[in-house]
Design a protein around this motif. Structure first.
Motif, PDB file in Angstrom:
ATOM      1  N   TYR A  47      44.709  80.267  24.406  1.00 45.69           N
ATOM      2  CA  TYR A  47      44.711  80.852  23.177  1.00 45.69           C
ATOM      3  C   TYR A  47      44.543  79.962  22.052  1.00 45.69           C
ATOM      4  CZ  TYR A  47      47.162  83.956  19.805  1.00 45.69           C
ATOM      5  OH  TYR A  47      47.369  84.671  18.620  1.00 45.69           O
ATOM      6  N   TYR A  69      44.578  90.483  29.235  1.00 45.31           N
ATOM      7  CA  TYR A  69      45.702  90.207  28.573  1.00 45.31           C
ATOM      8  C   TYR A  69      46.389  88.751  28.779  1.00 45.31           C
ATOM      9  CZ  TYR A  69      45.564  94.713  26.701  1.00 45.31           C
ATOM     10  OH  TYR A  69      45.054  95.986  26.021  1.00 45.31           O
ATOM     11  N   SER A  72      52.673  86.974  29.391  1.00 47.59           N
ATOM     12  CA  SER A  72      53.755  86.613  28.349  1.00 47.59           C
ATOM     13  C   SER A  72      54.526  85.375  28.799  1.00 47.59           C
ATOM     14  CB  SER A  72      54.682  87.812  28.534  1.00 47.59           C
ATOM     15  OG  SER A  72      55.581  88.074  29.611  1.00 47.59           O
ATOM     16  N   GLY A  76      50.877  83.332  22.288  1.00 46.60           N
ATOM     17  CA  GLY A  76      49.508  84.162  22.542  1.00 46.60           C
ATOM     18  C   GLY A  76      49.991  85.226  23.660  1.00 46.60           C
ATOM     19  N   THR A  78      50.862  88.140  25.971  1.00 49.66           N
ATOM     20  CA  THR A  78      50.251  89.610  25.813  1.00 49.66           C
ATOM     21  C   THR A  78      49.553  89.957  25.020  1.00 49.66           C
ATOM     22  OG1 THR A  78      52.090  90.383  24.192  1.00 49.66           O
ATOM     23  CG2 THR A  78      52.768  90.204  26.578  1.00 49.66           C
ATOM     24  N   SER A  79      48.559  89.059  24.260  1.00 48.89           N
ATOM     25  CA  SER A  79      47.619  89.368  23.529  1.00 48.89           C
ATOM     26  C   SER A  79      46.192  89.544  24.219  1.00 48.89           C
ATOM     27  CB  SER A  79      47.149  88.032  22.418  1.00 48.89           C
ATOM     28  OG  SER A  79      48.117  87.729  21.446  1.00 48.89           O
ATOM     29  N   LEU A  80      45.427  90.330  23.686  1.00 38.98           N
ATOM     30  CA  LEU A  80      44.092  90.658  24.257  1.00 38.98           C
ATOM     31  C   LEU A  80      43.105  89.216  24.472  1.00 38.98           C
ATOM     32  CD1 LEU A  80      42.250  92.913  25.481  1.00 38.98           C
ATOM     33  CD2 LEU A  80      41.510  92.871  23.395  1.00 38.98           C
ATOM     34  N   ASN A  84      39.606  86.066  21.638  1.00 39.88           N
ATOM     35  CA  ASN A  84      41.044  85.321  21.167  1.00 39.88           C
ATOM     36  C   ASN A  84      41.347  84.075  21.834  1.00 39.88           C
ATOM     37  OD1 ASN A  84      43.303  85.967  19.565  1.00 39.88           O
ATOM     38  ND2 ASN A  84      44.187  87.304  20.936  1.00 39.88           N
ATOM     39  N   ASN A 125      37.402  82.186  19.200  1.00 43.22           N
ATOM     40  CA  ASN A 125      37.795  83.405  19.177  1.00 43.22           C
ATOM     41  C   ASN A 125      36.415  84.438  19.039  1.00 43.22           C
ATOM     42  OD1 ASN A 125      40.556  82.856  18.921  1.00 43.22           O
ATOM     43  ND2 ASN A 125      40.149  82.150  16.776  1.00 43.22           N
TER      44      ASN A 125
END
Length: 136
Positions: A47, A69, A72, A76, A78-80, A84, A125
């Motif tokens: 991330y 994803y 958690s 970062g 749970t971010s897609l 990214n 990204n």
């Protein structure tokens, strides 16, 4: 293509029974990758820069990160994953290719075995797909 099939494709194994092939394909590949822990024989996208924050770890190819994803519990989380990621580490014996679009379209770069670093401006990204190559 998973790593059980890599072995077959590269000619390292000359004869494998159907049941052994099914067990090999379901065994390691099902237990490794996409668990948020970068292990030996995996390729990781991070991330943040400098291999920090959450890691998206791949054992086999993924040609579309749009439904993936980060786990958690880290920066970062749970971010897609799609578009990214800022750094990477190839802990696999094979080189990996990344693309800025799904299905390795757009800009494509190759990262040799053992290589780690920050993504260039072309890829930072913007990575959306990845696969291993059959050469080390």
């Amino acid at each position: 293509m998973n790593k059980a099939m890599r072995t077959l494709a590269s000619g390292c194994v000359t004869a494998v029974s159907v049941s052994a092939l099914l067990l090999a394909a379901a065994g390691p590949s099902a237990a490794m990758g996409k668990d948020g822990i970068l292990q030996t024989d995996e390729f990781g996208l991070f991330y943040n820069q400098y291999q920090s924050g959450c890691v998206f770890d791949l054992y086999g190819e993924d040609l579309n990160f749009n439904n993936d994803y980060f786990k958690s519990g880290c920066t970062g989380g749970t971010s897609l994953v799609n578009d990214n990621t800022e750094s990477y580490w190839n802990r696999d014996v094979y080189a990996w290719k990344v693309g800025t679009d799904a299905n390795l379209d757009g800009n494509v770069g190759e990262l040799p075995s053992g290589y780690s670093g920050n993504a260039s401006l072309t890829f930072k990204n913007k990575i959306s797909s990845a696969t291993f190559t059959l050469h080390a």
